[in-house]
Design a protein around this motif. Structure first.
Motif, PDB file in Angstrom:
ATOM      1  N   HIS A 159      -9.800   4.243   6.938  1.00  0.00           N
ATOM      2  CA  HIS A 159      -8.449   3.803   7.284  1.00  0.00           C
ATOM      3  C   HIS A 159      -7.627   3.502   6.028  1.00  0.00           C
ATOM      4  O   HIS A 159      -6.458   3.881   5.933  1.00  0.00           O
ATOM      5  N   PHE A 160      -8.226   2.849   5.085  1.00  0.00           N
ATOM      6  CA  PHE A 160      -7.517   2.556   3.826  1.00  0.00           C
ATOM      7  C   PHE A 160      -7.134   3.864   3.128  1.00  0.00           C
ATOM      8  O   PHE A 160      -6.032   3.991   2.593  1.00  0.00           O
ATOM      9  N   GLY A 163      -4.189   5.321   4.834  1.00  0.00           N
ATOM     10  CA  GLY A 163      -2.991   4.551   4.500  1.00  0.00           C
ATOM     11  C   GLY A 163      -2.449   4.918   3.131  1.00  0.00           C
ATOM     12  O   GLY A 163      -1.239   5.129   2.957  1.00  0.00           O
ATOM     13  N   ALA A 164      -3.319   5.007   2.152  1.00  0.00           N
ATOM     14  CA  ALA A 164      -2.878   5.380   0.805  1.00  0.00           C
ATOM     15  C   ALA A 164      -2.257   6.771   0.811  1.00  0.00           C
ATOM     16  O   ALA A 164      -1.221   7.016   0.187  1.00  0.00           O
ATOM     17  N   TYR A 167       1.282   6.719   2.772  1.00  0.00           N
ATOM     18  CA  TYR A 167       2.323   6.040   2.011  1.00  0.00           C
ATOM     19  C   TYR A 167       2.745   6.878   0.806  1.00  0.00           C
ATOM     20  O   TYR A 167       3.910   6.901   0.416  1.00  0.00           O
ATOM     21  N   PHE A 197      -9.486   7.040  -7.031  1.00  0.00           N
ATOM     22  CA  PHE A 197      -9.266   5.724  -6.415  1.00  0.00           C
ATOM     23  C   PHE A 197     -10.045   5.596  -5.114  1.00  0.00           C
ATOM     24  O   PHE A 197     -10.790   4.640  -4.894  1.00  0.00           O
TER      25      PHE A 197
ATOM     26  N   ARG B 157      -1.749   3.689  -8.721  1.00  0.00           N
ATOM     27  CA  ARG B 157      -2.843   3.016  -8.018  1.00  0.00           C
ATOM     28  C   ARG B 157      -2.365   1.784  -7.271  1.00  0.00           C
ATOM     29  O   ARG B 157      -2.856   1.463  -6.180  1.00  0.00           O
ATOM     30  N   HIS B 159       0.450   1.655  -5.940  1.00  0.00           N
ATOM     31  CA  HIS B 159       1.046   2.320  -4.782  1.00  0.00           C
ATOM     32  C   HIS B 159      -0.002   2.598  -3.707  1.00  0.00           C
ATOM     33  O   HIS B 159       0.225   2.385  -2.515  1.00  0.00           O
ATOM     34  N   PHE B 160      -1.168   3.061  -4.106  1.00  0.00           N
ATOM     35  CA  PHE B 160      -2.233   3.301  -3.140  1.00  0.00           C
ATOM     36  C   PHE B 160      -2.627   1.996  -2.439  1.00  0.00           C
ATOM     37  O   PHE B 160      -2.856   1.974  -1.228  1.00  0.00           O
ATOM     38  N   MET B 161      -2.698   0.926  -3.216  1.00  0.00           N
ATOM     39  CA  MET B 161      -3.025  -0.380  -2.628  1.00  0.00           C
ATOM     40  C   MET B 161      -1.997  -0.763  -1.568  1.00  0.00           C
ATOM     41  O   MET B 161      -2.353  -1.173  -0.453  1.00  0.00           O
ATOM     42  N   VAL B 162      -0.726  -0.628  -1.908  1.00  0.00           N
ATOM     43  CA  VAL B 162       0.323  -0.969  -0.955  1.00  0.00           C
ATOM     44  C   VAL B 162       0.221  -0.104   0.296  1.00  0.00           C
ATOM     45  O   VAL B 162       0.374  -0.583   1.423  1.00  0.00           O
ATOM     46  N   GLY B 163      -0.072   1.169   0.110  1.00  0.00           N
ATOM     47  CA  GLY B 163      -0.217   2.058   1.262  1.00  0.00           C
ATOM     48  C   GLY B 163      -1.345   1.634   2.175  1.00  0.00           C
ATOM     49  O   GLY B 163      -1.179   1.582   3.399  1.00  0.00           O
ATOM     50  N   ALA B 164      -2.489   1.313   1.595  1.00  0.00           N
ATOM     51  CA  ALA B 164      -3.617   0.859   2.411  1.00  0.00           C
ATOM     52  C   ALA B 164      -3.248  -0.416   3.163  1.00  0.00           C
ATOM     53  O   ALA B 164      -3.569  -0.583   4.349  1.00  0.00           O
ATOM     54  N   ILE B 166      -0.137  -1.548   4.040  1.00  0.00           N
ATOM     55  CA  ILE B 166       0.868  -1.341   5.072  1.00  0.00           C
ATOM     56  C   ILE B 166       0.273  -0.655   6.291  1.00  0.00           C
ATOM     57  O   ILE B 166       0.513  -1.054   7.433  1.00  0.00           O
ATOM     58  N   TYR B 167      -0.524   0.371   6.049  1.00  0.00           N
ATOM     59  CA  TYR B 167      -1.097   1.100   7.176  1.00  0.00           C
ATOM     60  C   TYR B 167      -2.033   0.199   7.980  1.00  0.00           C
ATOM     61  O   TYR B 167      -2.116   0.305   9.201  1.00  0.00           O
ATOM     62  N   THR B 168      -2.691  -0.699   7.303  1.00  0.00           N
ATOM     63  CA  THR B 168      -3.549  -1.644   8.020  1.00  0.00           C
ATOM     64  C   THR B 168      -2.707  -2.611   8.852  1.00  0.00           C
ATOM     65  O   THR B 168      -3.059  -2.932   9.985  1.00  0.00           O
TER      66      THR B 168
END
Lengths: 214, 214
Positions: A159-160, A163-164, A167, A197, B157, B159-164, B166-168
DNA sequence: GTCTATAACTTGATAGAC
DNA sequence: GTCTATCAAGTTATAGAC
């Protein structure tokens, strides 16, 4: 390579508006005006706005998911029963959509990313179905590559990853805006960074559960 | 603890509809009917629909970003010039929003996640401004904790964190639906898993650039 | 297949009585 | 502060001429 037919022109205009403004905010009048076709053409060619939305999304989802499955097939054939490297699996999943990050296809990327946020009710149901096989196959492959993760941990981390990915599809261009330092991110640098990542994240040791009990 | 005032009832109803259906798809008539107030009350109390949307988003964003900054302040004071552990930084950023994953606050989570997808034009501008300080402070702290990453890698990276994240916030409940195996994910397991995933992803070695030149 | 014209309805906003 | 009534503009969809 000029003058696409009416149906395609409508799809192109719809994609552009859906991607930038959203589905609800895009009226058939805007779409047909932008496409240079008559308002009634939408209902003639697609039946209704909902069906146009479905067609616009499916046009991008289909090839991406097909390529994901082809890549996974190829990896499994090549592995011939042995384990598949995690990075290869992650790349098979991510690469087909990340191709849309090239400058001339950003709209496709944004549309693809919006699938999961815009769809409602039966549209949502129909589109979710498009991902079923991909989810099933990759969950299986990932769980074989990561035997230490329980099913809940695996799904959560998958899921993560999604999401990455999403986004990035929708908001990569904004990253350059928001950056405190002026900065250019080359489209072909994104995929390898993302694979590194995500693979590292998937492999991370399961955290001690008592530690964060607050 | 009963009978909130009209303004709050409108905000609650708007939040619920924005979170589930989206901003554009939620009419003032639906909102006021759901809130049990008169249609004209929205314009009396908020001025316009756009201002209501802004107020609804700000009500959730404000406290979350304030807590992020407070946690970062506390970490920096405690570190007293020394390095801050990456996991602590990631937790300071993620924990305030992840609190909304508890069953009674899922709507807040969904609304928070939608901020980045629904906003347009000036609304987008105004809301982006709410995140400026958080972005600036955390980018700085993360780059000190990860001195090997260049600015582009770090931002990507993050950005990837933020994406994970938000999607969660928006789609965690759907994960249980989509799962091939019936499965329950405890809300308080999500944050530690996400910290482990993200910290490992941020620390991953920078991939060799020539390797993926296809 | 493409067009015009229009039906049937929903939208955000407001004037003005209470 | 809260209500009713109403406006002007927008929406999807369709019937019917070409």
């Amino acid at each position: 390579m000029e003058a696409p037919d009416t149906k395609t022109r409508i799809l192109d205009a719809a994609e552009s508006l859906f991607a930038t403004r959203g589905v609800e905010a895009s009226s058939l009048r805007e779409i047909t005006a932008s496409a240079g076709v008559n308002l009634a053409a939408v209902n003639y060619h697609f039946g209704s706005k909902d069906d146009l939305v479905l067609a616009a999304f499916r046009r991008r989802i289909g090839p991406v998911n097909r390529e994901r499955l082809e890549r996974l097939d190829a990896l499994e054939v090549a592995a011939n029963g042995r384990a598949i490297a995690l990075e290869e699996l992650v790349e098979a999943f991510l690469a087909p959509s990340m191709r849309f990050l090239s400058p001339d296809r950003r709209l496709h990327a944004r549309l693809l990313g919006r699938v999961h946020h815009e769809a409602q009710d039966e549209l949502q149901t129909k589109l979710t179905h498009e991902f079923e096989q991909v989810v099933h196959r990759f969950v299986g492959a990932l769980s074989r590559a990561l035997p230490r993760l329980g099913p809940a941990e695996l799904l959560l981390r998958g899921h993560f990853m999604v999401g990455a990915m999403i986004y990035t599809l929708t908001h990569l261009d904004k990253l350059e805006t928001v950056a405190p330092v002026p900065l250019h991110i080359a489209a072909d640098q994104v995929l390898p960074q993302m694979i590194a990542f995500v693979a590292a994240g998937l492999r991370a040791p399961v955290p001690d559960r008592t530690e964060v009990g607050r």
